[in-house]
Design an enzyme around this catalytic site. Structure first.
Site, PDB file in Angstrom:
ATOM      1  N   TYR A  49       0.877  -1.285  -0.063  1.00  0.00           N
ATOM      2  CA  TYR A  49      -0.062   0.045   0.087  1.00  0.00           C
ATOM      3  C   TYR A  49       0.924   1.322   0.045  1.00  0.00           C
ATOM      4  CZ  TYR A  49      -3.780  -3.033   1.388  1.00  0.00           C
ATOM      5  OH  TYR A  49      -4.666  -4.122   1.543  1.00  0.00           O
ATOM      6  N   HIS A 110       0.123 -11.840   2.126  1.00  0.00           N
ATOM      7  CA  HIS A 110      -0.819 -10.991   1.488  1.00  0.00           C
ATOM      8  C   HIS A 110      -1.779 -11.960   0.362  1.00  0.00           C
ATOM      9  CE1 HIS A 110      -1.663  -6.616   0.094  1.00  0.00           C
ATOM     10  NE2 HIS A 110      -2.827  -7.042  -0.160  1.00  0.00           N
TER      11      HIS A 110
HETATM   12  N1  NDP Z   1      -5.802  -8.544   1.864  1.00  0.00           N
HETATM   13  C1  NDP Z   1      -6.159  -8.076   0.715  1.00  0.00           C
HETATM   14  O1  NDP Z   1      -6.064  -8.774  -0.228  1.00  0.00           O
HETATM   15  C2  NDP Z   1      -6.920  -7.030   0.619  1.00  0.00           C
HETATM   16  C3  NDP Z   1      -7.196  -6.096   1.944  1.00  0.00           C
HETATM   17  N2  NDP Z   1      -7.827  -4.906   1.855  1.00  0.00           N
HETATM   18  C4  NDP Z   1      -7.942  -4.217   3.121  1.00  0.00           C
HETATM   19  O2  NDP Z   1      -9.324  -4.184   3.378  1.00  0.00           O
HETATM   20  C5  NDP Z   1      -9.871  -2.798   3.790  1.00  0.00           C
HETATM   21  C6  NDP Z   1     -11.211  -2.377   3.316  1.00  0.00           C
HETATM   22  O3  NDP Z   1     -11.529  -2.630   1.940  1.00  0.00           O
HETATM   23  P1  NDP Z   1     -11.573  -1.561   0.811  1.00  0.00           P
HETATM   24  O4  NDP Z   1     -11.197  -2.149  -0.570  1.00  0.00           O
HETATM   25  O5  NDP Z   1     -10.767  -0.205   1.144  1.00  0.00           O
HETATM   26  O6  NDP Z   1     -12.984  -1.314   0.752  1.00  0.00           O
HETATM   27  P2  NDP Z   1     -14.392  -0.880   1.729  1.00  0.00           P
HETATM   28  O7  NDP Z   1     -15.494  -1.952   1.343  1.00  0.00           O
HETATM   29  O8  NDP Z   1     -13.948  -0.658   2.971  1.00  0.00           O
HETATM   30  O9  NDP Z   1     -14.935   0.376   1.433  1.00  0.00           O
HETATM   31  C7  NDP Z   1     -14.194   1.423   1.268  1.00  0.00           C
HETATM   32  C8  NDP Z   1     -14.834   2.439   0.308  1.00  0.00           C
HETATM   33  O10 NDP Z   1     -16.251   2.638   0.901  1.00  0.00           O
HETATM   34  C9  NDP Z   1     -16.333   4.140   1.341  1.00  0.00           C
HETATM   35  N3  NDP Z   1     -17.311   4.232   2.433  1.00  0.00           N
HETATM   36  C10 NDP Z   1     -16.808   4.058   3.782  1.00  0.00           C
HETATM   37  N4  NDP Z   1     -17.660   3.972   4.820  1.00  0.00           N
HETATM   38  C11 NDP Z   1     -18.936   4.243   4.010  1.00  0.00           C
HETATM   39  C12 NDP Z   1     -20.087   4.457   4.664  1.00  0.00           C
HETATM   40  N5  NDP Z   1     -20.647   4.090   5.689  1.00  0.00           N
HETATM   41  N6  NDP Z   1     -21.194   4.611   3.320  1.00  0.00           N
HETATM   42  C13 NDP Z   1     -20.746   4.825   2.107  1.00  0.00           C
HETATM   43  N7  NDP Z   1     -19.451   4.731   1.556  1.00  0.00           N
HETATM   44  C14 NDP Z   1     -18.589   4.318   2.661  1.00  0.00           C
HETATM   45  C15 NDP Z   1     -15.122   4.784   1.183  1.00  0.00           C
HETATM   46  O11 NDP Z   1     -15.144   6.128   1.026  1.00  0.00           O
HETATM   47  P3  NDP Z   1     -14.607   7.417   1.709  1.00  0.00           P
HETATM   48  O12 NDP Z   1     -12.992   6.848   2.080  1.00  0.00           O
HETATM   49  O13 NDP Z   1     -14.041   8.329   0.552  1.00  0.00           O
HETATM   50  O14 NDP Z   1     -15.017   7.687   2.978  1.00  0.00           O
HETATM   51  C16 NDP Z   1     -14.272   3.942   0.460  1.00  0.00           C
HETATM   52  O15 NDP Z   1     -14.500   4.587  -1.041  1.00  0.00           O
HETATM   53  C17 NDP Z   1      -8.579  -2.072   2.894  1.00  0.00           C
HETATM   54  O16 NDP Z   1      -8.726  -0.679   3.177  1.00  0.00           O
HETATM   55  C18 NDP Z   1      -7.397  -2.749   2.813  1.00  0.00           C
HETATM   56  O17 NDP Z   1      -7.011  -2.262   4.367  1.00  0.00           O
HETATM   57  C19 NDP Z   1      -8.471  -4.309   0.635  1.00  0.00           C
HETATM   58  C20 NDP Z   1      -8.406  -5.213  -0.450  1.00  0.00           C
HETATM   59  C21 NDP Z   1      -7.529  -6.535  -0.465  1.00  0.00           C
HETATM   60  O1  LIG Z   2      -5.532  -4.044  -1.514  1.00  0.00           O
HETATM   61  C1  LIG Z   2      -5.076  -5.041  -1.477  1.00  0.00           C
HETATM   62  O2  LIG Z   2      -4.911  -5.546  -0.240  1.00  0.00           O
HETATM   63  C2  LIG Z   2      -4.951  -5.803  -2.675  1.00  0.00           C
HETATM   64  O3  LIG Z   2      -4.783  -6.978  -2.611  1.00  0.00           O
HETATM   65  C3  LIG Z   2      -5.445  -5.678  -3.989  1.00  0.00           C
HETATM   66  O4  LIG Z   2      -5.022  -6.460  -5.024  1.00  0.00           O
HETATM   67  C4  LIG Z   2      -6.826  -5.018  -4.193  1.00  0.00           C
HETATM   68  O5  LIG Z   2      -7.478  -6.171  -3.963  1.00  0.00           O
HETATM   69  C5  LIG Z   2      -6.783  -4.128  -5.369  1.00  0.00           C
HETATM   70  O6  LIG Z   2      -7.994  -4.598  -5.900  1.00  0.00           O
HETATM   71  C6  LIG Z   2      -5.603  -3.493  -6.052  1.00  0.00           C
HETATM   72  O7  LIG Z   2      -6.268  -2.875  -7.365  1.00  0.00           O
END
Ligand code: NDP
Ligand SMILES: O=C(O)C(=O)[C@@H](O)[C@H](O)C(=O)CO
Length: 280
Positions: A49, A110
């Site tokens: 990240y 990851h």
């Molecule tokens: N291990 C892996 O492979 C992965 C891990 N992750 C982790 O998981 C976390 C969460 O997933 P993420 O992909 O960020 O997606 P989320 O499902 O947490 O959604 C985040 C989005 O939703 C918006 N949002 C937040 N709260 C609300 C609400 N109450 N109502 C409406 N919209 C809302 C945010 O906007 P805003 O910020 O503008 O408020 C942002 O655009 C990541 O940040 C990361 O730390 C994510 C992907 C892959």
């Molecule tokens: O955000 C993470 O942790 C990921 O593993 C990414 O692959 C994420 O899922 C992604 O969509 C990046 O474009």
């Protein structure tokens, strides 16, 4: 205080955490500090990240005002390109240096990257990192039962956490059952479907109206009711607090089932199937 859940080896996590993907730089650090001030104690991050510096800055700043270091569980993740043993140990040490923290509380692989074929070697490195006190606890992300079975068969150590894509369009019933049976805490990534169309699902809007709650709160409460630890990301303190409000919401069994029924076989947001997807 957020209620907690405990894994097979004693790791205790709050039932709701905070995601930080896309929160970078000074603005990201300020946002993460607001989340900690709002009450989040589990903070997610990853080497990939490129925000471990922002997370560390927020954690260190919070120690003066909001939360002592030992009240927080700071997480990071090992990228696919550093799964070889020595590279993995060096990456764990680099993550801590970038965060400006003595050690990281929870470190996860990851992605399994099965074609690359080095996740067992990476796991052995994380076991060693834990034994050496470089990290407090270890786990994985995006691991399927076959990957977890192999880790256990070859090292005798099961992960304490499996962080997977999980939201109403992809409820992950089978993986959740496997994790539960093995004492693995399931964390949900993209629990709000990245804030997209899922929040407008009529069934979710109906349940939200019935409880005078928001769709986001309903989705997070559904995850918590199923024993999952969602880690929603939100930049603003208003949404950070809104999401914490899910802890006050109790859904009925029928409501939980109705949301689970929204699942789709192809419900992954971006088709990232860990059986074939590789991330470096
Ligand atoms: N291990 C892996 O492979 C992965 C891990 N992750 C982790 O998981 C976390 C969460 O997933 P993420 O992909 O960020 O997606 P989320 O499902 O947490 O959604 C985040 C989005 O939703 C918006 N949002 C937040 N709260 C609300 C609400 N109450 N109502 C409406 N919209 C809302 C945010 O906007 P805003 O910020 O503008 O408020 C942002 O655009 C990541 O940040 C990361 O730390 C994510 C992907 C892959
Ligand atoms: O955000 C993470 O942790 C990921 O593993 C990414 O692959 C994420 O899922 C992604 O969509 C990046 O474009």
């Amino acid at each position: 205080m957020i209620p907690t859940t405990t894994a097979h080896d004693g790791l205790t996590l709050p039932v709701l955490g905070f995601g930080t993907y896309k929160l970078t730089g000074h603005a990201g650090a300020a946002s993460i500090e607001r989340a900690i001030a709002s009450g989040y104690t589990l903070v997610d991050s990853a080497f990939n990240y490129e925000n471990e510096g922002s997370v560390g800055a927020a954690v260190r700043a919070s120690a003066h005002h909001h939360a002592a270091r030992d009240e927080l569980i700071v997480t990071s993740k090992l990228p696919g390109r550093h799964q070889q043993h020595d590279a993995a140990i060096a990456t764990v040490e680099e993550s801590a240096a970038r965060m400006g923290l003595e050690r990281i509380d929870l470190y996860l692989i990851h992605w399994p990257n099965p074609r690359q074929g080095t996740y067992v070697e990476a796991w052995q490195a994380l076991i060693e990192a834990k034994e050496r006190g470089l990290v407090g606890a270890i786990g994985v992300c995006n691991f399927l039962p076959e990957h977890l079975d192999r880790l256990h068969a070859e090292t005798g150590v099961m992960p304490e956490v499996n962080q997977i894509e999980l939201h109403p369009h992809f409820p992950q019933e089978e993986q959740l059952a496997y994790d539960r049976e093995h004492g693995i805490i399931t964390q949900a990534w993209s629990p709000l479907g990245r804030g997209g169309e899922m929040l407008a699902e009529p069934e979710i809007v109906r349940i939200a109206e019935a409880h005078r709650a928001t769709p986001g709160q309903v989705i997070l409460a559904w995850g918590i009711a199923r024993g999952v630890v969602p880690i929603p990301k939100a930049a603003s303190q208003d949404r950070q607090r809104e999401n914490l409000g899910a802890l006050e919401l109790r859904l009925g069994d029928e409501e939980v089932s109705a949301i689970t029924a929204l699942g789709r076989p192809d419900g992954r947001l971006k088709g990232q199937d860990p059986a074939v997807y590789e991330e470096f």
